[in-house]
Design a protein around this motif. Sequence first.
Motif, PDB file in Angstrom:
ATOM      1  N   LEU A 194       0.827  -1.206   0.000  1.00 59.02           N
ATOM      2  CA  LEU A 194       0.000   0.000   0.000  1.00 59.02           C
ATOM      3  C   LEU A 194       0.859   1.254   0.000  1.00 59.02           C
ATOM      4  CD1 LEU A 194      -3.050  -0.637   2.369  1.00 59.02           C
ATOM      5  CD2 LEU A 194      -3.091  -0.160  -0.067  1.00 59.02           C
ATOM      6  N   LEU A 195       2.149   1.109   0.310  1.00 61.16           N
ATOM      7  CA  LEU A 195       3.059   2.256   0.311  1.00 61.16           C
ATOM      8  C   LEU A 195       3.752   2.440  -1.034  1.00 61.16           C
ATOM      9  CD1 LEU A 195       4.841   1.932   3.772  1.00 61.16           C
ATOM     10  CD2 LEU A 195       3.367   3.787   3.025  1.00 61.16           C
ATOM     11  N   THR A 196       3.485   1.558  -1.982  1.00 60.54           N
ATOM     12  CA  THR A 196       4.203   1.587  -3.252  1.00 60.54           C
ATOM     13  C   THR A 196       3.235   1.770  -4.407  1.00 60.54           C
ATOM     14  OG1 THR A 196       4.029  -0.781  -3.689  1.00 60.54           O
ATOM     15  CG2 THR A 196       5.794  -0.081  -2.210  1.00 60.54           C
ATOM     16  N   ASP A 197       3.808   1.778  -5.607  1.00 59.74           N
ATOM     17  CA  ASP A 197       2.977   1.856  -6.807  1.00 59.74           C
ATOM     18  C   ASP A 197       2.423   0.493  -7.203  1.00 59.74           C
ATOM     19  OD1 ASP A 197       3.395   4.568  -7.062  1.00 59.74           O
ATOM     20  OD2 ASP A 197       5.178   4.327  -8.297  1.00 59.74           O
ATOM     21  N   ALA A 198       2.786  -0.559  -6.462  1.00 62.77           N
ATOM     22  CA  ALA A 198       2.298  -1.899  -6.785  1.00 62.77           C
ATOM     23  C   ALA A 198       0.803  -1.997  -6.489  1.00 62.77           C
ATOM     24  CB  ALA A 198       3.068  -2.942  -5.970  1.00 62.77           C
ATOM     25  N   ASP A 199       0.146  -2.952  -7.167  1.00 60.26           N
ATOM     26  CA  ASP A 199      -1.262  -3.195  -6.909  1.00 60.26           C
ATOM     27  C   ASP A 199      -1.423  -3.664  -5.465  1.00 60.26           C
ATOM     28  OD1 ASP A 199      -3.929  -4.163  -6.906  1.00 60.26           O
ATOM     29  OD2 ASP A 199      -3.818  -4.392  -9.076  1.00 60.26           O
ATOM     30  N   PRO A 200      -2.311  -3.041  -4.659  1.00 60.09           N
ATOM     31  CA  PRO A 200      -2.367  -3.363  -3.227  1.00 60.09           C
ATOM     32  C   PRO A 200      -3.174  -4.601  -2.889  1.00 60.09           C
ATOM     33  CG  PRO A 200      -3.963  -1.648  -3.710  1.00 60.09           C
ATOM     34  CD  PRO A 200      -3.223  -1.920  -4.999  1.00 60.09           C
ATOM     35  N   TRP A 201      -3.810  -5.255  -3.870  1.00 58.67           N
ATOM     36  CA  TRP A 201      -4.766  -6.309  -3.552  1.00 58.67           C
ATOM     37  C   TRP A 201      -4.102  -7.654  -3.308  1.00 58.67           C
ATOM     38  CZ3 TRP A 201      -8.517  -3.615  -2.100  1.00 58.67           C
ATOM     39  CH2 TRP A 201      -8.915  -2.473  -2.802  1.00 58.67           C
ATOM     40  N   PRO A 202      -4.808  -8.567  -2.606  1.00 57.64           N
ATOM     41  CA  PRO A 202      -4.276  -9.914  -2.378  1.00 57.64           C
ATOM     42  C   PRO A 202      -4.159 -10.685  -3.695  1.00 57.64           C
ATOM     43  CG  PRO A 202      -6.166  -9.451  -0.950  1.00 57.64           C
ATOM     44  CD  PRO A 202      -6.124  -8.366  -1.973  1.00 57.64           C
ATOM     45  N   ARG A 260      -3.015 -15.059  -9.685  1.00 54.10           N
ATOM     46  CA  ARG A 260      -3.659 -13.823 -10.149  1.00 54.10           C
ATOM     47  C   ARG A 260      -4.035 -12.991  -8.936  1.00 54.10           C
ATOM     48  NH1 ARG A 260      -9.135 -12.892  -9.595  1.00 54.10           N
ATOM     49  NH2 ARG A 260     -10.478 -14.682  -9.100  1.00 54.10           N
ATOM     50  N   GLN A 261      -4.166 -11.690  -9.149  1.00 52.53           N
ATOM     51  CA  GLN A 261      -4.610 -10.819  -8.065  1.00 52.53           C
ATOM     52  C   GLN A 261      -6.126 -10.855  -7.951  1.00 52.53           C
ATOM     53  OE1 GLN A 261      -2.269  -7.132  -8.789  1.00 52.53           O
ATOM     54  NE2 GLN A 261      -1.546  -7.542  -6.711  1.00 52.53           N
ATOM     55  N   VAL A 262      -6.592 -10.617  -6.734  1.00 48.77           N
ATOM     56  CA  VAL A 262      -8.025 -10.623  -6.438  1.00 48.77           C
ATOM     57  C   VAL A 262      -8.403  -9.232  -5.948  1.00 48.77           C
ATOM     58  CG1 VAL A 262      -9.869 -11.741  -5.170  1.00 48.77           C
ATOM     59  CG2 VAL A 262      -7.800 -13.034  -5.735  1.00 48.77           C
ATOM     60  N   ALA A 263      -9.259  -8.561  -6.713  1.00 51.63           N
ATOM     61  CA  ALA A 263      -9.662  -7.198  -6.375  1.00 51.63           C
ATOM     62  C   ALA A 263     -11.166  -7.157  -6.139  1.00 51.63           C
ATOM     63  CB  ALA A 263      -9.280  -6.241  -7.505  1.00 51.63           C
ATOM     64  N   GLY A 308     -16.319  -4.221  -9.270  1.00 49.15           N
ATOM     65  CA  GLY A 308     -16.904  -2.891  -9.465  1.00 49.15           C
ATOM     66  C   GLY A 308     -15.946  -1.788  -9.113  1.00 49.15           C
ATOM     67  N   VAL A 309     -15.933  -1.360  -7.857  1.00 50.24           N
ATOM     68  CA  VAL A 309     -15.127  -0.216  -7.438  1.00 50.24           C
ATOM     69  C   VAL A 309     -14.188  -0.648  -6.321  1.00 50.24           C
ATOM     70  CG1 VAL A 309     -16.806   1.541  -8.101  1.00 50.24           C
ATOM     71  CG2 VAL A 309     -16.949   0.501  -5.841  1.00 50.24           C
ATOM     72  N   ASP A 310     -13.073   0.083  -6.181  1.00 50.27           N
ATOM     73  CA  ASP A 310     -12.045  -0.303  -5.220  1.00 50.27           C
ATOM     74  C   ASP A 310     -12.512  -0.235  -3.771  1.00 50.27           C
ATOM     75  OD1 ASP A 310     -10.326  -0.809  -7.239  1.00 50.27           O
ATOM     76  OD2 ASP A 310      -9.046   0.937  -6.937  1.00 50.27           O
ATOM     77  N   ASP A 311     -13.509   0.596  -3.463  1.00 48.58           N
ATOM     78  CA  ASP A 311     -13.892   0.754  -2.057  1.00 48.58           C
ATOM     79  C   ASP A 311     -14.941  -0.261  -1.607  1.00 48.58           C
ATOM     80  OD1 ASP A 311     -16.113   1.699  -3.355  1.00 48.58           O
ATOM     81  OD2 ASP A 311     -16.053   3.718  -2.491  1.00 48.58           O
ATOM     82  N   ASP A 312     -15.279  -1.230  -2.473  1.00 51.80           N
ATOM     83  CA  ASP A 312     -16.252  -2.256  -2.106  1.00 51.80           C
ATOM     84  C   ASP A 312     -15.512  -3.419  -1.441  1.00 51.80           C
ATOM     85  OD1 ASP A 312     -18.362  -3.932  -1.794  1.00 51.80           O
ATOM     86  OD2 ASP A 312     -18.770  -4.229  -3.930  1.00 51.80           O
ATOM     87  N   THR A 354     -13.994  -9.863   0.137  1.00 51.30           N
ATOM     88  CA  THR A 354     -14.099 -11.121   0.882  1.00 51.30           C
ATOM     89  C   THR A 354     -14.667 -12.224   0.000  1.00 51.30           C
ATOM     90  OG1 THR A 354     -14.362 -10.012   3.024  1.00 51.30           O
ATOM     91  CG2 THR A 354     -15.221 -12.258   2.839  1.00 51.30           C
ATOM     92  N   ALA A 355     -15.768 -11.926  -0.696  1.00 47.56           N
ATOM     93  CA  ALA A 355     -16.398 -12.922  -1.553  1.00 47.56           C
ATOM     94  C   ALA A 355     -15.480 -13.338  -2.696  1.00 47.56           C
ATOM     95  CB  ALA A 355     -17.715 -12.378  -2.103  1.00 47.56           C
ATOM     96  N   GLU A 356     -14.760 -12.369  -3.286  1.00 44.84           N
ATOM     97  CA  GLU A 356     -13.869 -12.690  -4.401  1.00 44.84           C
ATOM     98  C   GLU A 356     -12.712 -13.583  -3.948  1.00 44.84           C
ATOM     99  OE1 GLU A 356     -14.071 -11.937  -7.745  1.00 44.84           O
ATOM    100  OE2 GLU A 356     -16.119 -11.412  -7.173  1.00 44.84           O
ATOM    101  N   CYS A 357     -12.156 -13.292  -2.773  1.00 43.34           N
ATOM    102  CA  CYS A 357     -11.059 -14.119  -2.261  1.00 43.34           C
ATOM    103  C   CYS A 357     -11.546 -15.539  -1.962  1.00 43.34           C
ATOM    104  CB  CYS A 357     -10.470 -13.494  -0.996  1.00 43.34           C
ATOM    105  SG  CYS A 357      -9.504 -11.980  -1.278  1.00 43.34           S
ATOM    106  N   ARG A 358     -12.707 -15.625  -1.324  1.00 46.14           N
ATOM    107  CA  ARG A 358     -13.265 -16.941  -1.004  1.00 46.14           C
ATOM    108  C   ARG A 358     -13.557 -17.734  -2.273  1.00 46.14           C
ATOM    109  NH1 ARG A 358     -17.259 -15.278   1.806  1.00 46.14           N
ATOM    110  NH2 ARG A 358     -18.751 -15.245   0.093  1.00 46.14           N
ATOM    111  N   ASN A 359     -14.180 -17.095  -3.250  1.00 47.00           N
ATOM    112  CA  ASN A 359     -14.509 -17.776  -4.504  1.00 47.00           C
ATOM    113  C   ASN A 359     -13.258 -18.242  -5.243  1.00 47.00           C
ATOM    114  OD1 ASN A 359     -17.194 -17.285  -3.953  1.00 47.00           O
ATOM    115  ND2 ASN A 359     -17.320 -15.472  -5.288  1.00 47.00           N
ATOM    116  N   ALA A 360     -12.210 -17.394  -5.206  1.00 50.59           N
ATOM    117  CA  ALA A 360     -10.967 -17.755  -5.906  1.00 50.59           C
ATOM    118  C   ALA A 360     -10.316 -18.973  -5.256  1.00 50.59           C
ATOM    119  CB  ALA A 360     -10.010 -16.566  -5.903  1.00 50.59           C
ATOM    120  N   LEU A 361     -10.307 -19.028  -3.920  1.00 43.81           N
ATOM    121  CA  LEU A 361      -9.741 -20.183  -3.234  1.00 43.81           C
ATOM    122  C   LEU A 361     -10.540 -21.453  -3.539  1.00 43.81           C
ATOM    123  CD1 LEU A 361      -8.803 -18.798   0.316  1.00 43.81           C
ATOM    124  CD2 LEU A 361      -7.244 -19.903  -1.287  1.00 43.81           C
ATOM    125  N   GLU A 362     -11.861 -21.335  -3.457  1.00 46.35           N
ATOM    126  CA  GLU A 362     -12.701 -22.513  -3.689  1.00 46.35           C
ATOM    127  C   GLU A 362     -12.577 -23.008  -5.128  1.00 46.35           C
ATOM    128  OE1 GLU A 362     -16.567 -21.245  -2.471  1.00 46.35           O
ATOM    129  OE2 GLU A 362     -16.169 -21.557  -0.333  1.00 46.35           O
TER     130      GLU A 362
END
Length: 402
Positions: free
Chosen positions: A308-316, A363-366, A369-373, A378-386
């Motif tokens: 979050l302190l860098t220009d890298a994508d901050p998502w898991p 792959r990254q999980v974001a 829709g919008v970044d503040d959602d 949570t749902a995207e991370c769970r779905n990606a793992l499953e």
Amino acid sequence: MTDEQWLERSATEWQAANRAQVGQWETHLSVLAAEAAAIKAAGQWRTGPRTLLAVLGMHELERKLVTCLAWVLRPEGHHGLGDRVVKALFERCGLPFDPTAQVRVTREEPRFTSDGKRTPADLVVRAGGVCVLLEAKVNAKQHGDQCARLTRLWANEAATLVYLTREMAGPDGPPGPAGWKPLTWRHIAGFMAPLPNDASAGARDFLETLQLLYGSEGPSMLDEKTKFYMRHWRLLSEWAALRDGAMREITAAVHNAAATLDATLLAEAEHVWDMALASHPTFELRRPSWQRGEVHAAIALQWKPAELLTDADPWPYVGVRVKMPKHPERNAFVKTMTEQLETYASHLGWSGSQIETGWLWWRQVAPTGVDDDIGSLTAECRNALEAGWQKLRGPLDDLFGG
């Protein structure tokens, strides 16, 4: 007005005020971003090493600094300092200096003990029948009886012995060798400054390196980047607090994703948090059989809060991860795994591959829709793992069972 009406009205007013405040922040961000961009374009927003010696990684290398010192001690050098440094050294040691005498400076001058042990002196300076021997240290300590041997071996020249260190040896610092005069790199910087107008660029770089590293009064560290922060510290501190809040929210989303996985999946898989990565929250789904020699495999979800302190994508990110002591990219079985899983990973959209860091496909999980959602994160991370478990458990079983 009922309590419910009052609460609803208060909530509406708070939301309106919050939207207005966020709008002001976004305006301020745009203004500050433009100001920072202008400072950077002018070359005044500076980070990293300040001198060429530091850029080359030589600013704390003893032999490199001694070589620079030998250079500025020679009056005829292209540094443009004349005899000011060698003269100041002699005066510091209480020795006479003859400006008409030839100055000879020798590096690594060797002499040998009676049993044939080679003992070199870092620097020997001779002028007008006077001999000065310097033993220089940056981070190292003296080795065994090194200084005692130097004392004996140069006794025939009645050499003045100088122990050059980062900190003053003697009453105000760590003890120095008996019979040696203490000197610091700060003194060397003092011998050089102020530089004459025609001093060479190399001399200026050497002096600035010593000033920055060894405590002399040097160039001001208050550059335009620092001034920018001082002008806007209230806003920046407020935004830093927002960053901390965002880190907590993303961390909670990652943990919630792991905690709400399908119960059937959890019954099939080992599910653990990798506690060896405290700075990188990492959740793994794996089987005990997914191990061959040093290679351990898992389907993993990881997040790096520091990004979050860098220009890298901050998502898991989610992917197939292997753990082994080092150099997974050189392991034949890891290479085979990467090749065999490529088709399955592509169906999941796991197209990233950094084998050298242990991530075969990812792959990254974001948020959707919008970044503040963050709720959708949570749902995207769970779905990606499953999805990863369902698609890859069979191929991984085959790879490790084959």
